[in-house]
Structures are given as structure tokens and as C-alpha cells.
Design a protein around this motif. Structure first.
Motif: not given
Lengths: 173, 148
Positions: B2, B4, B6-8, B11-12, B14-15, B17, B39, B43
Motif C-alpha cells: 500500500i 503512503e 493512499f494511507v494518508v 486516514e483524512k 475516515l476522520s 479531515e 482495503e 478499514q
């Protein structure tokens, strides 16, 4: 006359304890999963913080400094296999609890138990990030300060911790 | 693996932000890669389950007595240190008087006097060694908080 602890120091420290006690207790609870141990360890960490208070840089956030002491105590507790694990540290929030359906309630309590086991199965680092973000509700920036890692690393650790939690949950269902 | 970015973005997302631009970029990532989509769905599901739960809240008395618990433990710790120092002074003085009286006693056999002198001397070396080790460890050991 104040006995034992000097008054000015005592009042300042008392204020810090009262401001941070809930966060401290819940963090310890997430780590060790037992009310008695979480209470004891979070209080012990405050005592150690008090003994080393001269080393605390007052420009920094108290919890960030205190957290390191608490984390060490919790990890030592987890490593010590002689401690009996309790495993009842989660509950549903009020919204979810409102359900009157019995089978739903049973399902919920099973889900809680499965989640507790899955969290207990995580490594210390993974559990830590899940507690701080998902249960304690810290922002990415706060977690980055507490753990002293970049925000990108916080996000990536959180992603992999959730992924592992998913694997653990799948293996238990 | 995965990436980085995509992860960032996830996260934004999902929260809540995430900016509009980032959201567009993220949604494009999801529509172009089914693995990333899977994925993300996983999550999201875990996060939803976690959001329904919280750490168990203890009774109100726990918070009411929390500070006093710490205060009492600190105070008792100080009391024990004072008691220990007092006991050490008292027993040290008593031992000194006993040994002194024994050595000055003309009736006591010389061999017993030598024995007791060596006992005291050995005890002092042992005490000195322990104190020195404790001071050395507390100053130099970076990992003293970690149980070995």
C-alpha cells in the motif's frame, strides 16, 4: 501545616493529576485490560512523575512526558506473565446500548468479547496507536507529539494496526 | 504494498479531515484499483465497529478518590523513607554502643573481639558497596524504567 508534600508543588501537581487522570486511566486500561491494574499503574506513574518532576520541562505538555512513564509501567505489567488478565475493558456507547432486542444484545456482548481478545492479541505498539486514536480520540498531531514520530508514520501505523485487528477479528469469528 | 499517499488520504477521509481536492484524488484511486477499494472498505468497517465501543468507565467514586489515592501513596512513601532513616540511625548507634562496650570489656576473649571487629568492618564495606551501586545505577542506567 502541610505534611509530607510541599503546598505549592502539591497544588500544582494536584491540578495536573486532576486534568490528566481520566486520560491516564483509560490509556492504562487499554494497555492492561483490567480496572484494578489500570488504576494502580496510572497512579503509580503519577507518583513516579512527582518524584522526577524536576526533570519535567514545563513548556511541554505534561501528558506527553507522563505518557512515557505510564507506557513503560504498562508494558512491564503486560510482560509479567504472572498477572491474571481480566479481559473486560470495553463497552458499547450509549447509542448502541439502547437496543431492546435481546438477540442483538447478546450479539453485541459477543462482539465486545471478540474485540477485546483481538486487541489483546495486538503488539504493544499496535495496541497503543489504536487506544490513542480510536478510544482516546487524540488527533494525529497529538499522537505524533506523544509518540515522537511524524504524522505520516502515525497514519501508517494506524492503518497497519487496524489491518491486523481485522485479521485477528476474522480469525475469531 | 500500500502506498503512503493512499494511507494518508484514507486516514483524512475516515476522520473527515479531507479537502475537496484530496477527496477527488482519493476517490479516483479507489475507482482505479480494486485492491485499494477493498482495503478501504475493510478499514472503514473496523473503524465503524470501534466507533461504537468505548473503554469502560469506572464508577464516579474512582475519580473522586483518585487524587487522594496518589497523595496518600506519596505521603506514605515519604513516611517509610523517614522511618527507614530513623531506624538506620537508631540501630547504627545501638550497634556502635554494643560493639564499643564489647571491645572495651577486659573480660571478653581477644578472638571474639577480632571476630566482631571484622563483622562490623565487612558490614560497612557491604553497605558502602550497595549504596555506591544504587547511586551509579540511578545516574547511568538509561533503561531503569524497563524491567529486565
Amino acid at each position: 501545616m502541610e505534611s509530607g508534600i510541599q503546598k505549592s508543588n502539591k497544588e500544582y501537581f494536584e491540578m495536573l493529576v486532576k486534568q490528566n487522570m481520566k486520560q491516564a486511566y483509560f490509556t492504562a486500561l487499554g494497555f492492561v485490560g483490567s480496572h484494578d491494574a489500570a488504576l494502580d499503574l496510572s497512579q503509580e506513574a503519577f507518583i513516579r512523575a512527582y518524584k522526577n518532576f524536576s526533570k519535567f520541562d514545563k513548556k511541554r505538555k505534561f501528558f506527553t512526558w507522563y505518557y512515557k512513564i505510564l507506557k513503560n509501567l504498562c508494558l512491564n505489567f503486560i510482560r509479567d506473565k504472572t498477572h491474571k488478565r481480566e479481559n473486560h475493558f470495553l463497552e458499547f456507547d450509549n447509542e448502541t446500548l439502547r437496543s431492546d432486542n435481546l438477540s442483538e444484545k447478546i450479539e453485541n456482548s459477543e462482539l465486545i468479547s471478540i474485540m477485546e481478545q483481538a486487541i489483546e492479541g495486538l503488539d504493544g505498539d499496535e495496541r497503543e496507536i489504536i487506544i490513542l486514536r480510536e478510544f482516546e480520540g487524540h488527533s494525529y498531531k497529538e499522537i505524533s507529539e506523544i509518540l515522537n514520530i511524524p504524522i505520516g508514520t502515525v497514519m501508517s501505523k494506524l492503518f497497519y494496526a487496524r489491518k491486523k485487528l481485522g485479521e485477528k477479528l476474522r480469525s475469531k469469528v | 504494498m500500500i502506498n503512503e499517499k493512499f494511507v494518508v488520504l484514507m486516514e483524512k477521509y475516515l476522520s473527515n479531515e479531507i479537502s475537496n481536492e484530496e477527496k477527488k484524488e482519493f476517490e479516483e484511486m479507489l475507482s482505479s484499483d480494486s485492491n485499494l477499494k477493498a482495503e478501504f472498505e475493510e478499514q472503514k468497517k473496523i473503524k465503524e465497529v470501534l466507533n461504537k465501543m468505548k473503554l469502560k468507565n469506572p464508577s464516579r467514586e474512582v475519580w473522586d478518590s483518585y487524587w487522594m489515592g496518589i497523595y496518600n501513596r506519596i505521603e506514605r512513601g515519604i513516611a517509610w523513607v523517614v522511618i527507614s532513616i530513623g531506624a538506620l540511625i537508631f540501630f547504627g548507634y545501638a550497634s556502635y554502643e554494643i560493639v564499643n562496650a564489647f571491645i572495651k570489656d577486659t573480660q571478653a576473649p581477644p578472638l571474639a573481639k577480632i571476630g566482631i571487629a571484622m563483622l562490623v568492618f565487612g558490614g560497612l564495606i557491604l553497605l558502602f558497596s550497595i549504596i555506591r551501586e544504587k547511586i551509579f545505577t540511578s545516574k547511568r542506567d538509561k533503561y531503569k524504567e524497563i524491567q529486565r
